[in-house]
Design a protein around this motif. Structure first.
Motif, PDB file in Angstrom:
ATOM      1  N   VAL A  66      43.314  36.228  55.555  1.00  0.00           N
ATOM      2  CA  VAL A  66      42.396  37.139  55.102  1.00  0.00           C
ATOM      3  C   VAL A  66      42.714  37.647  53.642  1.00  0.00           C
ATOM      4  O   VAL A  66      41.721  37.759  53.139  1.00  0.00           O
ATOM      5  CB  VAL A  66      41.966  38.334  56.438  1.00  0.00           C
ATOM      6  N   ALA A  67      43.899  38.080  53.735  1.00  0.00           N
ATOM      7  CA  ALA A  67      44.188  38.479  52.223  1.00  0.00           C
ATOM      8  C   ALA A  67      44.302  37.649  51.302  1.00  0.00           C
ATOM      9  O   ALA A  67      43.468  37.528  50.083  1.00  0.00           O
ATOM     10  CB  ALA A  67      45.594  38.956  52.302  1.00  0.00           C
ATOM     11  N   LEU A  68      44.664  36.175  51.555  1.00  0.00           N
ATOM     12  CA  LEU A  68      44.501  35.213  50.575  1.00  0.00           C
ATOM     13  C   LEU A  68      43.103  34.911  50.274  1.00  0.00           C
ATOM     14  O   LEU A  68      42.688  34.638  49.093  1.00  0.00           O
ATOM     15  CB  LEU A  68      45.314  33.947  51.029  1.00  0.00           C
ATOM     16  N   THR A  69      42.162  34.818  51.346  1.00  0.00           N
ATOM     17  CA  THR A  69      40.687  34.299  51.371  1.00  0.00           C
ATOM     18  C   THR A  69      39.972  35.446  50.363  1.00  0.00           C
ATOM     19  O   THR A  69      39.290  35.222  49.571  1.00  0.00           O
ATOM     20  CB  THR A  69      40.075  34.143  52.549  1.00  0.00           C
ATOM     21  N   SER A  70      40.431  36.570  50.587  1.00  0.00           N
ATOM     22  CA  SER A  70      39.707  37.709  49.905  1.00  0.00           C
ATOM     23  C   SER A  70      39.923  37.802  48.436  1.00  0.00           C
ATOM     24  O   SER A  70      39.266  38.175  47.640  1.00  0.00           O
ATOM     25  CB  SER A  70      40.139  39.377  50.663  1.00  0.00           C
ATOM     26  N   VAL A  71      41.387  37.602  48.261  1.00  0.00           N
ATOM     27  CA  VAL A  71      41.800  37.481  46.751  1.00  0.00           C
ATOM     28  C   VAL A  71      40.921  36.198  46.160  1.00  0.00           C
ATOM     29  O   VAL A  71      40.740  36.329  44.797  1.00  0.00           O
ATOM     30  CB  VAL A  71      43.187  37.336  46.582  1.00  0.00           C
ATOM     31  N   LEU A  72      40.996  35.042  46.745  1.00  0.00           N
ATOM     32  CA  LEU A  72      40.314  33.989  46.175  1.00  0.00           C
ATOM     33  C   LEU A  72      38.715  34.383  45.833  1.00  0.00           C
ATOM     34  O   LEU A  72      38.110  34.154  44.941  1.00  0.00           O
ATOM     35  CB  LEU A  72      40.459  32.920  47.084  1.00  0.00           C
ATOM     36  N   MET A  73      38.225  35.172  46.836  1.00  0.00           N
ATOM     37  CA  MET A  73      36.742  35.391  46.801  1.00  0.00           C
ATOM     38  C   MET A  73      36.596  36.556  45.734  1.00  0.00           C
ATOM     39  O   MET A  73      35.689  36.569  44.464  1.00  0.00           O
ATOM     40  CB  MET A  73      36.157  36.301  48.056  1.00  0.00           C
ATOM     41  N   LEU A  74      37.604  37.376  45.477  1.00  0.00           N
ATOM     42  CA  LEU A  74      37.673  38.455  44.151  1.00  0.00           C
ATOM     43  C   LEU A  74      37.644  37.698  42.961  1.00  0.00           C
ATOM     44  O   LEU A  74      36.955  38.052  42.259  1.00  0.00           O
ATOM     45  CB  LEU A  74      38.835  39.271  44.264  1.00  0.00           C
ATOM     46  N   GLY A  75      38.534  36.677  42.804  1.00  0.00           N
ATOM     47  CA  GLY A  75      38.787  35.800  41.704  1.00  0.00           C
ATOM     48  C   GLY A  75      37.070  35.129  41.249  1.00  0.00           C
ATOM     49  O   GLY A  75      36.905  35.007  40.093  1.00  0.00           O
ATOM     50  N   LYS A  76      36.530  34.676  42.389  1.00  0.00           N
ATOM     51  CA  LYS A  76      35.512  33.911  42.158  1.00  0.00           C
ATOM     52  C   LYS A  76      34.204  34.682  41.645  1.00  0.00           C
ATOM     53  O   LYS A  76      33.408  34.696  40.879  1.00  0.00           O
ATOM     54  CB  LYS A  76      34.906  33.353  43.458  1.00  0.00           C
ATOM     55  N   ILE A  77      34.297  35.929  42.300  1.00  0.00           N
ATOM     56  CA  ILE A  77      33.237  37.088  41.844  1.00  0.00           C
ATOM     57  C   ILE A  77      33.451  37.422  40.215  1.00  0.00           C
ATOM     58  O   ILE A  77      32.636  37.694  39.652  1.00  0.00           O
ATOM     59  CB  ILE A  77      33.194  38.340  42.771  1.00  0.00           C
ATOM     60  N   VAL A  78      34.705  38.001  40.001  1.00  0.00           N
ATOM     61  CA  VAL A  78      35.115  38.420  38.687  1.00  0.00           C
ATOM     62  C   VAL A  78      34.906  37.372  37.522  1.00  0.00           C
ATOM     63  O   VAL A  78      34.273  37.204  36.451  1.00  0.00           O
ATOM     64  CB  VAL A  78      36.455  38.634  38.609  1.00  0.00           C
ATOM     65  N   PHE A  79      35.058  36.082  37.871  1.00  0.00           N
ATOM     66  CA  PHE A  79      34.945  34.790  37.121  1.00  0.00           C
ATOM     67  C   PHE A  79      33.676  34.697  36.933  1.00  0.00           C
ATOM     68  O   PHE A  79      33.084  34.463  35.669  1.00  0.00           O
ATOM     69  CB  PHE A  79      35.535  33.514  37.791  1.00  0.00           C
ATOM     70  N   GLY A  80      32.742  34.644  38.060  1.00  0.00           N
ATOM     71  CA  GLY A  80      31.076  34.740  37.738  1.00  0.00           C
ATOM     72  C   GLY A  80      30.641  35.882  36.908  1.00  0.00           C
ATOM     73  O   GLY A  80      29.702  35.501  36.265  1.00  0.00           O
ATOM     74  N   MET A  81      31.353  36.896  37.079  1.00  0.00           N
ATOM     75  CA  MET A  81      30.828  38.274  36.294  1.00  0.00           C
ATOM     76  C   MET A  81      31.178  37.818  34.660  1.00  0.00           C
ATOM     77  O   MET A  81      30.226  38.387  33.871  1.00  0.00           O
ATOM     78  CB  MET A  81      31.247  39.359  36.846  1.00  0.00           C
ATOM     79  N   LEU A  82      32.079  37.461  34.492  1.00  0.00           N
ATOM     80  CA  LEU A  82      32.551  37.321  33.061  1.00  0.00           C
ATOM     81  C   LEU A  82      31.987  36.020  32.349  1.00  0.00           C
ATOM     82  O   LEU A  82      31.731  36.266  31.167  1.00  0.00           O
ATOM     83  CB  LEU A  82      34.060  36.999  33.122  1.00  0.00           C
ATOM     84  N   ASN A  83      31.659  35.050  33.100  1.00  0.00           N
ATOM     85  CA  ASN A  83      30.908  33.844  32.459  1.00  0.00           C
ATOM     86  C   ASN A  83      29.346  33.887  32.662  1.00  0.00           C
ATOM     87  O   ASN A  83      28.681  32.778  32.203  1.00  0.00           O
ATOM     88  CB  ASN A  83      31.324  32.591  33.210  1.00  0.00           C
ATOM     89  N   ARG A  84      28.868  35.019  33.070  1.00  0.00           N
ATOM     90  CA  ARG A  84      27.524  34.819  33.159  1.00  0.00           C
ATOM     91  C   ARG A  84      26.672  35.351  31.796  1.00  0.00           C
ATOM     92  O   ARG A  84      27.423  36.168  31.038  1.00  0.00           O
ATOM     93  CB  ARG A  84      26.789  35.673  34.352  1.00  0.00           C
ATOM     94  N   PRO A  85      25.547  34.914  31.334  1.00  0.00           N
ATOM     95  CA  PRO A  85      25.009  35.289  30.018  1.00  0.00           C
ATOM     96  C   PRO A  85      24.573  36.925  30.234  1.00  0.00           C
ATOM     97  O   PRO A  85      24.293  37.262  31.178  1.00  0.00           O
ATOM     98  CB  PRO A  85      23.897  34.485  30.051  1.00  0.00           C
ATOM     99  N   HIS A  86      24.781  37.495  29.044  1.00  0.00           N
ATOM    100  CA  HIS A  86      24.603  38.976  28.928  1.00  0.00           C
ATOM    101  C   HIS A  86      23.114  39.143  28.311  1.00  0.00           C
ATOM    102  O   HIS A  86      22.700  38.173  27.375  1.00  0.00           O
ATOM    103  CB  HIS A  86      25.515  39.493  27.852  1.00  0.00           C
ATOM    104  N   GLU A  87      22.508  40.130  28.999  1.00  0.00           N
ATOM    105  CA  GLU A  87      21.107  40.352  28.533  1.00  0.00           C
ATOM    106  C   GLU A  87      21.213  41.398  27.175  1.00  0.00           C
ATOM    107  O   GLU A  87      22.205  42.079  27.107  1.00  0.00           O
ATOM    108  CB  GLU A  87      20.197  41.140  29.519  1.00  0.00           C
ATOM    109  N   PRO A  88      20.095  41.165  26.393  1.00  0.00           N
ATOM    110  CA  PRO A  88      20.279  42.033  25.148  1.00  0.00           C
ATOM    111  C   PRO A  88      20.168  43.375  25.391  1.00  0.00           C
ATOM    112  O   PRO A  88      19.378  43.734  26.277  1.00  0.00           O
ATOM    113  CB  PRO A  88      19.161  41.457  24.393  1.00  0.00           C
TER     114      PRO A  88
END
Length: 88
Positions: A66-88
């Motif tokens: 559960v810890a491993l899958t949760s850390v992987l999910m955190l990485g996916k969420i943070v990666f998605g937040m950093l790579n999405r286009p920003h609104e002006p």
């Protein structure tokens, strides 16, 4: 599983709560990709709590998994937040 094996009502309640929160976070994110805070909080809490349990017992199942899958999910969420286009 903790409820089935040991009759732990606490495990049952925690499993239902975190399952609901994960499902609700996924529902929110599917409607608006910017609403990741519930998923982020759920994954972060599970990662910390289960990592502590894993490092105190050194048993991979279920805490390590559960810890491993949760850390992987955190990485996916943070990666998605950093790579999405920003609104002006």
């Amino acid at each position: 599983m903790g409820y089935v094996k040991a009759g732990s009502v606490t495990s049952l309640a925690a499993g239902l709560l975190f399952g609901f929160m994960a499902g609700f976070g996924a529902y929110q994110t599917s409607g608006n990709p910017r609403k990741v805070w519930v998923s982020l909080g759920t994954s972060g809490t599970l990662a910390v709590v289960m990592a502590v349990r894993f490092f105190s017992s050194w048993k991979f199942m279920p805490a390590g998994l559960v810890a491993l899958t949760s850390v992987l999910m955190l990485g996916k969420i943070v990666f998605g937040m950093l790579n999405r286009p920003h609104e002006p």
